[in-house]
Scaffold this active site. Structure first.
Site, PDB file in Angstrom:
ATOM      1  N   PRO A  54       0.830  -1.202   0.000  1.00 49.49           N
ATOM      2  CA  PRO A  54       0.000   0.000   0.000  1.00 49.49           C
ATOM      3  C   PRO A  54       0.871   1.262   0.000  1.00 49.49           C
ATOM      4  CG  PRO A  54       0.148  -0.870   2.220  1.00 49.49           C
ATOM      5  CD  PRO A  54       0.875  -1.858   1.327  1.00 49.49           C
ATOM      6  N   CYS A  67       5.568  28.821 -15.624  1.00 51.16           N
ATOM      7  CA  CYS A  67       5.188  29.243 -16.975  1.00 51.16           C
ATOM      8  C   CYS A  67       4.736  28.067 -17.826  1.00 51.16           C
ATOM      9  CB  CYS A  67       6.357  29.989 -17.613  1.00 51.16           C
ATOM     10  SG  CYS A  67       6.683  31.493 -16.694  1.00 51.16           S
TER      11      CYS A  67
END
Ligand SMILES: *Cc1c(COP(=O)(O)O)cnc(C)c1O
Length: 418
Positions: free
Chosen positions: A276, A343
């Site tokens: 997990p 950006c």
């Protein structure tokens, strides 16, 4: 108080106000709750205990922070690692080598050799040739490598395509119908103790059905292998259990998962292994960020925060949803877009989302960021690497410092012929 709750109008991590952490450490910053990790680790352990003998290996790619790993080691977890770097982390955190499972579709020969030297508990093989090479390296060292074959059961996990791993066309595992013949050829090799099979069909699974389908196929394979005279002592059932990211998500509980596993694996008579990741860590962490500007937009304003896709990539990478809330909500709500300074047009955490009204200087959080958060961070746009803080009760500690852009620049050289 546990996890992340409001008290007197402000958001806390356990007993520590997030605003205090932001003031001391700066933003953006990941904040984890030790209690949240512990509770989920115990929950999962209790759930799968219904299935009998189990080994727990936290998939450390979800959150490889050393403090987190130490905490989980204290809870009896080993690790599932997918690189030499992750192996080094698990060992450095105090996990026993025998409790480490080495997965991954592209282990290098050097990584296999290091794993053998360290006494790694199990290698999950992805192809026949890897088994041949591992056996060779082990023999040359006078060692025997415990191993399983990772099979691809050709099951649709019903999750995002970029986190599906168990369809025939995915790169992971070897075709389950070829597994018996490959097992026949690898099992007799000296240097290899081929003791079982492994499966992992994907991540953020919201239903138990595909898992059950995969496990049933693995059970048939185990019977077939035993029919061919092989000794099968270990079956690795992987990870993938989904978590709640937003209202309406109702992932299976650890108890439900464990009950299904107990039912499907009844009579297998093996040690079951689990890997997990997300289910232990996703909701044990959040990302705290400061609002830089509120920029007018065509329809809704842009809330520009100081965290970006380089700090938390999941939204840009998987169209993931992270709940957003204010550290000190005013009570007013607005509809806005939330974005970072990077950006790229994909550097957007939320579009047209109703959120707490904010202004420059306010703190907001992106929830459920404890898995596949900091671990995926980069320095794109020459931004620093985001720090991490662990809270336990009224204590907190920086468990990963902010790595400055200048520090990274120090590793770069301009050759003298320029
Ligand atoms: C990623 C991965 C896991 C963990 O997946 P989660 O969805 O985080 O539980 C387990 N095993 C393997 C082989 C993986 O690649």
């Amino acid at each position: 108080m546990t996890d992340f709750e409001y008290s007197n109008g402000e958001l806390y991590a356990e007993q520590v106000p997030l605003a205090r952490i932001a003031e001391q450490v700066g933003t953006p910053v990941y904040v984890y709750s030790a209690e949240a990790f512990r509770r989920r680790a115990r929950d999962f352990r209790d759930g799968v205990a219904q299935a009998g003998r189990v080994h727990l290996a936290f998939a450390i790619k979800a959150n490889p922070n050393l403090a987190v790993l130490r905490l989980l080691a204290n809870e009896g977890y080993g690790a599932d690692v997918v690189s030499g770097g992750e192996m080094a982390r698990a060992l450095a955190a105090g996990m026993a080598a025998k409790d480490i499972v080495f997965s991954g579709v592209g282990k290098t020969r050097a990584e296999l050799a290091t794993g053998l030297d360290k006494g790694i508990g199990q290698f999950n093989l992805e192809l026949e040739e890897e088994g041949v090479v591992l056996a060779e390296i082990a023999r040359s060292k006078g060692l025997v490598a415990p191993a399983t074959l990772r099979v691809n059961p050709d099951v649709d996990a019903g999750t995002h395509a970029k986190i599906s791993t168990g369809k025939a066309e995915n790169k992971f595992g070897l075709p389950i119908d070829q597994a018996p013949d490959i097992f026949d050829r690898l099992a007799p090799l000296g240097g290899l103790n081929l003791r079982g099979v492994a499966v992992h069909i994907g991540s953020q699974l919201k239903s138990l059905d595909p898992l059950e389908k995969a496990f049933v196929r693995v059970g048939e394979l185990v019977a077939e292998l035993r029919g061919r005279g092989h000794t099968i002592t270990h079956v690795d059932l992987g990870g993938g259990l989904g978590v709640r990211y937003q209202d309406g998500d109702v992932p299976p509980t650890a108890q439900e998962f464990g009950a299904m596993v107990a039912r499907v694996t009844q009579g297998w008579d093996v040690e079951l292994m689990f890997e997990p990741g997300r289910v232990i860590s996703a909701n044990a962490g959040l990302l705290v960020t400061e609002v830089l500007w509120v920029k007018p937009g065509v329809t809704n304003p842009w809330v520009v925060v100081d965290a970006a896709m380089n700090d938390l990539a999941r939204v840009a990478l998987y169209d993931a949803h992270h709940d957003i809330s204010s550290v000190k909500p005013s009570g007013e709500r607005i509809v806005a877009n939330v974005c970072g300074p990077v950006c790229e047009s994909s550097d957007v955490f939320a579009k047209d989302r109703e959120i707490d009204a904010v202004k420059g200087g306010d703190l907001i959080v992106l929830h459920s960021a404890g898995a596949y958060g900091a671990t995926m961070a980069s320095t794109y746009n020459s931004r620093p690497l985001v720090p991490e803080v662990l809270v336990s009760g009224d204590r907190h500690a920086i468990v990963a410092g902010r790595i400055a852009a200048e520090t990274i620049m120090d590793e770069e050289q301009v050759p003298d012929w320029l």
